[in-house]
Design a protein around this motif. Structure first.
Motif, PDB file in Angstrom:
ATOM      1  N   GLY A  32       1.342  -1.293  -0.356  1.00  0.00           N
ATOM      2  CA  GLY A  32      -0.238  -0.169  -0.243  1.00  0.00           C
ATOM      3  C   GLY A  32       0.599   0.897  -0.155  1.00  0.00           C
ATOM      4  O   GLY A  32       1.292   2.223  -0.663  1.00  0.00           O
ATOM      5  N   ARG A  33       1.421   1.129   1.230  1.00  0.00           N
ATOM      6  CA  ARG A  33       2.693   2.487   1.210  1.00  0.00           C
ATOM      7  C   ARG A  33       3.403   2.058  -0.280  1.00  0.00           C
ATOM      8  O   ARG A  33       3.499   3.691  -1.356  1.00  0.00           O
ATOM      9  N   GLN A  34       3.821   1.318  -1.385  1.00  0.00           N
ATOM     10  CA  GLN A  34       4.215   1.843  -2.152  1.00  0.00           C
ATOM     11  C   GLN A  34       3.782   1.952  -3.236  1.00  0.00           C
ATOM     12  O   GLN A  34       3.955   2.678  -4.608  1.00  0.00           O
ATOM     13  N   CYS A  35       2.650   1.733  -3.101  1.00  0.00           N
ATOM     14  CA  CYS A  35       1.279   1.762  -3.869  1.00  0.00           C
ATOM     15  C   CYS A  35       1.093   3.436  -4.568  1.00  0.00           C
ATOM     16  O   CYS A  35       1.219   4.090  -5.150  1.00  0.00           O
ATOM     17  N   ARG A  36       1.255   3.424  -2.904  1.00  0.00           N
ATOM     18  CA  ARG A  36       0.435   5.389  -2.839  1.00  0.00           C
ATOM     19  C   ARG A  36       1.840   6.705  -2.874  1.00  0.00           C
ATOM     20  O   ARG A  36       1.775   7.269  -3.980  1.00  0.00           O
ATOM     21  N   ASP A  37       3.358   6.047  -3.114  1.00  0.00           N
ATOM     22  CA  ASP A  37       4.187   6.222  -3.577  1.00  0.00           C
ATOM     23  C   ASP A  37       4.680   6.158  -4.790  1.00  0.00           C
ATOM     24  O   ASP A  37       5.398   7.587  -4.989  1.00  0.00           O
ATOM     25  N   GLY A  39       2.151   6.455  -6.988  1.00  0.00           N
ATOM     26  CA  GLY A  39       0.919   6.842  -7.342  1.00  0.00           C
ATOM     27  C   GLY A  39       0.032   5.643  -8.321  1.00  0.00           C
ATOM     28  O   GLY A  39      -1.108   6.688  -9.074  1.00  0.00           O
ATOM     29  N   GLN A  41      -3.207   3.195  -8.127  1.00  0.00           N
ATOM     30  CA  GLN A  41      -3.802   2.639  -7.180  1.00  0.00           C
ATOM     31  C   GLN A  41      -3.907   1.028  -6.424  1.00  0.00           C
ATOM     32  O   GLN A  41      -3.452   0.504  -7.313  1.00  0.00           O
ATOM     33  N   TYR A  42      -4.464   0.942  -5.184  1.00  0.00           N
ATOM     34  CA  TYR A  42      -4.430  -0.607  -5.028  1.00  0.00           C
ATOM     35  C   TYR A  42      -5.767  -1.347  -4.702  1.00  0.00           C
ATOM     36  O   TYR A  42      -6.532  -0.588  -4.434  1.00  0.00           O
ATOM     37  N   GLN A  81      -4.123   1.459   3.159  1.00  0.00           N
ATOM     38  CA  GLN A  81      -3.909   2.645   1.937  1.00  0.00           C
ATOM     39  C   GLN A  81      -4.769   2.103   0.734  1.00  0.00           C
ATOM     40  O   GLN A  81      -4.243   1.853   0.039  1.00  0.00           O
ATOM     41  N   ASN A  83      -6.937   1.209  -2.040  1.00  0.00           N
ATOM     42  CA  ASN A  83      -8.866   1.949  -2.315  1.00  0.00           C
ATOM     43  C   ASN A  83      -9.399   0.987  -3.359  1.00  0.00           C
ATOM     44  O   ASN A  83     -11.179   1.493  -2.441  1.00  0.00           O
TER      45      ASN A  83
END
Length: 195
Positions: A32-37, A39, A41-42, A81, A83
């Motif tokens: 989740g952190r890597q997806c957020r970093d 951009g 969607q997870y 995190q 989505n």
């Protein structure tokens, strides 16, 4: 690579060893952190199980609503995190009144849909078919709608195309393509109509 969304699934049992679950949760949170970093969607797909009870049994069917609800609540937590949660139907229709051996009333099944969906909070939900027969997945989506669940749709494969495997094996590629174009597309449109 320009990929807008990552799907990750993991088997998860809320009643399993807490140390094992902590490792799984840390992995899901790291993704989740890597997806957020980056951009991306997870979409997270937790596949529930119980460490000591076999799926497909009446005992498991009695536990399944709680397993799905508790698992949904875990992965809807902000630290992951996520989505979109791709979740299981919270009941086994084999044991719901009007479908199979009536171990659960229809009203209880509808309540199970609502409770499991409420556990997601603000995270979007889509349902997975888990390979059940097409008619039962369609009936499940209709029950979710009847229960008033706010879900975004479905992601499934086998509920639509599993019958085509025998068609391909018995009659070949052309028959498979014909089946997918007719029956497969009809099934897809029926599921879209159900939601």
């Amino acid at each position: 690579m320009g990929v807008p969304l990552l799907k990750f699934f993991i088997y998860y049992a809320p009643d399993d060893d807490p140390a094992l679950n902590a490792r799984k949760e840390n992995l899901v949170a790291d993704i989740g952190r890597q997806c957020r970093d980056t951009g991306v969607q997870y979409l997270m797909e937790p596949l529930v199980y119980h460490p000591n009870v076999e799926p497909g049994t009446a005992e498991y069917a009695a536990l399944k609503p709680g397993l799905v609800e508790r698992t949904t609540a875990v992965f809807a937590e902000p630290r992951f995190q996520v989505n979109v949660l791709k979740v299981e139907i919270p009941v086994d229709l084999n044991f719901v009144e009007g479908f199979g051996e009536p171990k659960m009333t229809r009203d209880d099944a509808l309540a199970a849909f609502r409770k499991a969906a409420d556990a997601a909070g603000d995270v979007d939900l889509v349902y997975l078919s888990a390979g059940v027969a097409f008619e039962w997945f369609e009936a499940s989506l209709l029950m979710a709608r009847e229960a008033g669940v706010d879900f975004r749709g479905f992601m499934c494969g086998r509920a639509i195309w599993s019958d085509a495997v025998d068609i391909f094996g018995d009659k070949g590629d052309d028959a498979l393509r014909q089946w997918l174009g007719d029956t497969g597309m009809t099934r897809l449109h029926r599921l879209i109509a159900a939601v």
